[in-house]
Design an enzyme around this catalytic site. Structure first.
Site, short mmCIF file in Angstrom:
data_model
loop_
_atom_site.label_atom_id
_atom_site.label_comp_id
_atom_site.label_asym_id
_atom_site.label_seq_id
_atom_site.Cartn_x
_atom_site.Cartn_y
_atom_site.Cartn_z
CG HIS A 188 -2.16 -0.89 0.86
ND1 HIS A 188 -2.21 -2.20 1.23
CD2 HIS A 188 -3.27 -0.65 0.13
CE1 HIS A 188 -3.32 -2.73 0.78
NE2 HIS A 188 -3.99 -1.82 0.11
CD GLU A 429 -10.45 -6.97 -2.03
OE1 GLU A 429 -9.38 -6.44 -2.37
OE2 GLU A 429 -11.16 -6.52 -1.12
CG ASP A 453 -6.03 -7.91 -1.47
OD1 ASP A 453 -4.93 -8.28 -1.00
OD2 ASP A 453 -6.64 -6.92 -1.03
CB CYS A 500 -10.77 -0.27 -8.08
SG CYS A 500 -11.10 -1.52 -6.85
C1 PEP Z 1 -7.09 -4.60 -4.55
O1 PEP Z 1 -6.90 -5.51 -3.73
O2 PEP Z 1 -6.87 -4.73 -5.77
C2 PEP Z 1 -7.57 -3.28 -4.10
C3 PEP Z 1 -7.94 -2.35 -4.95
O3 PEP Z 1 -7.57 -3.02 -2.78
P1 PEP Z 1 -6.24 -2.78 -1.90
O4 PEP Z 1 -5.09 -2.63 -2.83
O5 PEP Z 1 -6.48 -1.58 -1.09
O6 PEP Z 1 -6.17 -4.03 -1.08
MG MG Z 2 -7.71 -5.34 -1.73
#
Ligand code: PEP
Ligand code: MG
Length: 539
Positions: A188, A429, A453, A500
């Site tokens: 992240h 995910e 994920d 996303c």
């Molecule tokens: C993902 O897992 O692709 C997602 C958009 O959420 P995060 O990256 O915050 O886990």
């Molecule tokens: Mg995620």
């Protein structure tokens, strides 16, 4: 000139002075000391420094977030001066002839445990505060520099590693680039760097002890290279690259104000991902059609207690009002794994990525979830809001969420508080969600595929583990088939589906996603115009 090669998180070129962000060693060692008086004196000096720093933080918070939120720093000052706390530290130094750092660490641990075991919720919450104060005191004893962002000139930040909570606290206007010795490209922190449009490298094998603040350094995000004391030819080349990057941005700016439509007339929604209210500026600057993912958990990081309903309501309302009727998809709290929230006091987990996170926490800690839902439903009156739930694995979870949402609605009605019910969608995910996407689609308004994920769970690769970066392959045929399956599942029930995760911004796949039938792509704000230009150029 020295050259180091790492892994690129975000392209772009930066030249400037280096600023090394040092962190206190988390393991404080016990040492025998001969001069007890000198050690107590050292403790007193560090205590005064800590007290003054807390005072400065109080003044800063007072200006920025108001008196109620600033009060925590006054509480910390009082706790620092508490007689029992100070006596315990001094007692250890004098009786056991140990170093002050060790005495503070042990006392901090003991006091924190004592608070945590108390009945009263307010007192329990002080457990984290006493830890925080002890860490600050230890850091001052070690002579760690406290970062003064105001005084710092724009710099290239170099650190051993950065957690998401450290990253969100930084003053972005002062950061030219990020470079870390450790860290994975899928973490992240990496995502935040992309969101902030800041060149970033991870896994750069630097010796931080040798790095002097102020030294001229150069980051080449495209080639994943880091140069210390670059020579004139390197600097000239980098300036040339910066010029080209600016020209490229200028070219893409022509797509501002245009729709993302293929030559044959298919419209794809191109939205942006954000983590904070202030990121809306990047969304507007890049003319995204909406916000496809607001990672609301970033509001919960880098602080010592949960944001209450009012604070959240204000944040969500502000985003909705700034977006003036454009779609805003706010994802409910997705903490756990690398997004740690110490103040909730969860136990250590051996395998946090597969652990207690996201919706699992919300379904168990109903009060935390309901506070957020109340804030969201109230804010929905001020714009075009959709709510999205993370880490879904079953229809049953969705139905349990809806029961809680119903409770929240009833409570708001009873209290005569105006609200509106937004659209509700889920993140796809987990492989489980993909496999039952058709059933899930019957119960929700939309899907958004979280490829970060989904890749982690499908390929059994911890996205945090930088050693596995080269095996982490979101282009794997298994992932692409899962995306297709999800799109088909959603469309069967007339629901829209987007991506996303970071793969949504991969320009080499835009055409394929459109062919697969994707309806929306939500990407880092800086990627919006690139994706739009790609869509407009395709048949
Ligand atoms: C993902 O897992 O692709 C997602 C958009 O959420 P995060 O990256 O915050 O886990
Ligand atoms: Mg995620």
């Amino acid at each position: 000139m020295e050259k180091y090669i790492g892994k690129s998180v975000y392209k772009g070129t930066a030249i400037g002075p280096v600023r090394v962000l040092k962190k206190t060693e988390s393991l404080v060692k016990r040492k025998h000391i001969d001069d007890v008086e000198a050690e107590v004196d050292r403790l007193d000096k560090a205590k005064t420094l800590t007290y003054d720093q807390l005072g400065t933080l109080y003044e800063k918070a007072l200006q920025e977030v108001g008196e109620t939120n600033a009060a925590i720093f006054e509480v910390h000052q009082m706790m620092l001066e508490d007689d029992d706390y100070q006596d315990s530290i001094r007692g250890m130094i004098q009786n056991e002839e140990v170093n002050a750092e060790y005495a503070v660490a042990v006392t901090g641990d003991n006091f924190s445990k004592m608070f945590a075991s108390m009945e009263d919720e307010y007192m329990q919450a002080r457990a984290v505060d006493v830890k925080d104060i002890s860490n600050r005191l230890i850091s001052n004893l070690c002579g760690d520099e406290q970062f003064d962002w105001d005084a710092m000139e724009p710099s290239i930040i170099v650190a051993d590693d950065l957690t998401p909570s450290e990253t969100v606290q930084m003053d972005k206007s002062k950061i030219l680039a990020f470079v870390t010795v450790h860290g994975s490209t899928n973490s992240h922190t990496a995502i935040l760097a992309r969101m902030m449009n800041i060149p970033a490298l991870v896994s750069v094998p630097l010796d931080l002890e040798r790095m002097q603040n102020g030294t001229q350094v150069l980051v080449d995000g495209k080639e994943a290279c880091f140069y210390v004391n670059p020579d004139d030819s390197m600097i000239n080349l980098a300036r040339e690259k910066q010029k080209q990057e600016a020209e490229q941005r200028q070219l893409l700016a022509n797509y501002k104000g245009k729709a993302s439509i293929t030559k044959s007339g298919r419209k794809i929604h191109v939205y942006a991902n954000i983590g904070n209210v202030s990121d809306v500026a990047y969304v507007m600057e890049n003319d995204a059609e909406g916000i496809g993912l607001f990672r609301s958990e970033f509001l919960y990081l880098g602080r010592t207690s949960l944001p209450d309903e009012t604070e959240q309501f204000h944040a969500y309302r502000q985003v909705l009002q700034m977006m003036a009727g454009k779609k805003v998809i706010i994802r409910t709290l997705d903490i756990g794994a690398d997004k740690n929230v110490d103040y909730l006091g969860f136990d250590h987990e051996d395998n946090p990525a597969m652990g207690y996170r996201a919706i699992r926490i919300c379904l168990e800690q109903k009060d935390v979830f309901k506070t957020q839902l109340r804030a969201l439903l109230r804010a929905a009156k001020y714009g075009n809001l959709s709510i999205m739930y993370p880490m879904i694995t079953s229809v049953d979870e969705v139905l349990r969420i809806y029961e809680i949402v119903d409770e929240v609605k009833q409570e708001l009605e009873q209290e005569n508080i105006p609200y509106e019910m937004p659209e509700q969608g889920i993140m796809i995910e987990t492989p489980a969600a993909v496999m039952i996407s058709e059933e899930l689609a019957e119960h929700v308004d939309f899907f958004s595929i979280g490829t970060n994920d989904l890749t982690q769970y499908t390929l059994a690769i911890d996205r945090q583990n930088s050693r596995l970066d080269r095996f982490y392959n979101p282009h794997h045929e298994a992932i692409l088939r899962m995306i297709q399956m999800t799109i088909d599942g959603a469309h069967k029930h007339g629901k829209w589906v987007g991506i996303c995760g970071e793969l949504g911004a991969d320009l080499s796949f835009t055409e394929r996603f459109v062919q697969m039938g994707i309806d929306e792509l939500s990407v880092a704000p800086s990627m919006v115009l690139g994706i739009r230009s790609k869509i407009c150029e395709m048949e």
